[in-house]
Design an enzyme around this catalytic site. Sequence first.
Site, PDB file in Angstrom:
ATOM      1  N   ASP A   1       0.817  -1.221   0.000  1.00  0.00           N
ATOM      2  CA  ASP A   1       0.000   0.000   0.000  1.00  0.00           C
ATOM      3  C   ASP A   1       0.849   1.269   0.000  1.00  0.00           C
ATOM      4  O   ASP A   1       2.070   1.216   0.159  1.00  0.00           O
ATOM      5  CB  ASP A   1      -0.935  -0.009   1.224  1.00  0.00           C
ATOM      6  CG  ASP A   1      -0.279  -0.540   2.498  1.00  0.00           C
ATOM      7  OD1 ASP A   1       0.973  -0.537   2.571  1.00  0.00           O
ATOM      8  OD2 ASP A   1      -0.988  -0.955   3.414  1.00  0.00           O
TER       9      ASP A   1
ATOM     10  N   GLU B   1      -9.620  -1.708   5.572  1.00  0.00           N
ATOM     11  CA  GLU B   1     -10.242  -1.417   6.858  1.00  0.00           C
ATOM     12  C   GLU B   1     -11.501  -2.273   7.040  1.00  0.00           C
ATOM     13  O   GLU B   1     -12.013  -2.854   6.063  1.00  0.00           O
ATOM     14  CB  GLU B   1     -10.588   0.076   6.914  1.00  0.00           C
ATOM     15  CG  GLU B   1      -9.387   1.013   6.819  1.00  0.00           C
ATOM     16  CD  GLU B   1      -8.525   1.053   8.087  1.00  0.00           C
ATOM     17  OE1 GLU B   1      -8.476   0.049   8.831  1.00  0.00           O
ATOM     18  OE2 GLU B   1      -7.885   2.088   8.326  1.00  0.00           O
TER      19      GLU B   1
ATOM     20  N   ASP C   1      -7.318  -2.437  14.394  1.00  0.00           N
ATOM     21  CA  ASP C   1      -8.725  -2.643  14.012  1.00  0.00           C
ATOM     22  C   ASP C   1      -8.897  -3.852  13.095  1.00  0.00           C
ATOM     23  O   ASP C   1      -9.957  -4.062  12.524  1.00  0.00           O
ATOM     24  CB  ASP C   1      -9.303  -1.373  13.355  1.00  0.00           C
ATOM     25  CG  ASP C   1      -8.631  -1.036  12.023  1.00  0.00           C
ATOM     26  OD1 ASP C   1      -7.717  -1.777  11.579  1.00  0.00           O
ATOM     27  OD2 ASP C   1      -9.020  -0.026  11.403  1.00  0.00           O
TER      28      ASP C   1
ATOM     29  N   HIS D   1      -7.169  -4.506  10.247  1.00  0.00           N
ATOM     30  CA  HIS D   1      -6.903  -4.365   8.805  1.00  0.00           C
ATOM     31  C   HIS D   1      -5.648  -5.132   8.384  1.00  0.00           C
ATOM     32  O   HIS D   1      -4.722  -5.313   9.181  1.00  0.00           O
ATOM     33  CB  HIS D   1      -6.819  -2.890   8.382  1.00  0.00           C
ATOM     34  CG  HIS D   1      -5.646  -2.119   8.885  1.00  0.00           C
ATOM     35  ND1 HIS D   1      -5.754  -0.878   9.480  1.00  0.00           N
ATOM     36  CD2 HIS D   1      -4.312  -2.384   8.878  1.00  0.00           C
ATOM     37  CE1 HIS D   1      -4.560  -0.426   9.801  1.00  0.00           C
ATOM     38  NE2 HIS D   1      -3.663  -1.328   9.447  1.00  0.00           N
TER      39      HIS D   1
HETATM   40  C1  F6R Z   1       1.591  -1.735   6.062  1.00  0.00           C
HETATM   41  C2  F6R Z   1       0.248  -2.236   6.197  1.00  0.00           C
HETATM   42  C3  F6R Z   1      -0.514  -2.236   7.478  1.00  0.00           C
HETATM   43  C4  F6R Z   1       0.343  -2.470   8.715  1.00  0.00           C
HETATM   44  C5  F6R Z   1      -0.519  -2.330   9.970  1.00  0.00           C
HETATM   45  C6  F6R Z   1       0.289  -2.516  11.238  1.00  0.00           C
HETATM   46  O1  F6R Z   1       2.049  -1.873   4.737  1.00  0.00           O
HETATM   47  O2  F6R Z   1      -0.275  -2.637   5.223  1.00  0.00           O
HETATM   48  O3  F6R Z   1      -1.505  -3.233   7.411  1.00  0.00           O
HETATM   49  O4  F6R Z   1       0.917  -3.742   8.660  1.00  0.00           O
HETATM   50  O5  F6R Z   1      -1.103  -1.066   9.989  1.00  0.00           O
HETATM   51  O6  F6R Z   1       1.167  -1.453  11.385  1.00  0.00           O
HETATM   52  P1  F6R Z   1       2.369  -1.523  12.413  1.00  0.00           P
HETATM   53  O7  F6R Z   1       3.266  -2.587  11.925  1.00  0.00           O
HETATM   54  O8  F6R Z   1       3.022  -0.177  12.335  1.00  0.00           O
HETATM   55  O9  F6R Z   1       1.774  -1.829  13.738  1.00  0.00           O
END
Ligand code: F6R
Length: 261
Positions: free
Chosen positions: A68, A144, A137, A139
């Site tokens: 992403d 989301e 959450d 995702h």
């Molecule tokens: C990142 C992504 C997100 C993260 C998630 C957890 O490319 O796609 O799904 O893996 O937001 O973020 P962290 O690792 O910062 O807790």
Amino acid sequence: MAEVIIVHSKNDATKLAANIFVDVVRQKPNAVWGLATGSTPVMMYKHIANIVANDKIDISQVQGFALDEYVGLPKGHPESYTNFISKNVIKQIGLNPRKVHLPSGDMKYLATSGDDYEVKIKAAGGVDVQILGVGTDGHIGFNEPGSSLASRTRIKTLTEQTREDNSRFFNSIDEVPIHCITQGIGTIMDARHIVLLAFGENKSDAIVKAVEGSVTAASPASAIQLHPHVTIIVDDAAASKLRYRSYYKWAYLNKPKWQGI
Ligand code: F6R
């Protein structure tokens, strides 16, 4: 069922994941890696860089596809995922920059960048191994709650919870973009092997819903229950709410060597 591996430390978890990524290249020199950003995989990329250097692994043909990107951040913004991948993957591990891709978050190309990205992943032969973190959450990528389990790469609106979580990387929550472009859940599910990492108590709710909850768009990570080859590597804190955690530990302890990961 996904394989759940519960380890004591983030270091052990990310080492295990790094070895999975490098082993794919040992078997297939032009392997396609699916790349995540955020804090979760940072140590894994360091371990990969060390293994590649120590074992002199040829990674010149490896391709990478990020999950992403934020929409609308100015080019070169330090918190853009383009910058993250450039620093942690291209420069640190040594991947060929021409073989590493992110979906474009540039406003000019938004109408077509999702479809273009899907075409590129397909042309590369699909993702061999995908690393995932999980949002508090639930995702995966930036899909989301409420995201279609069949979705493909497209624009999404971040939840306030995700913007709040990610505000730690910016000066304030107001600087966190509202929109992003992300591989869809359907896109992620096409990867041949999914490795999901999670650390800390604040991920324990997302993990229990992903692994033992109902498969539902309300908890996007639960889609992985439908994938035939998933490895979930978590620390004790992230695993603390799993009902069957002692069974997962028992199964891993008694895992036959020939089975691999
Ligand atoms: C990142 C992504 C997100 C993260 C998630 C957890 O490319 O796609 O799904 O893996 O937001 O973020 P962290 O690792 O910062 O807790």
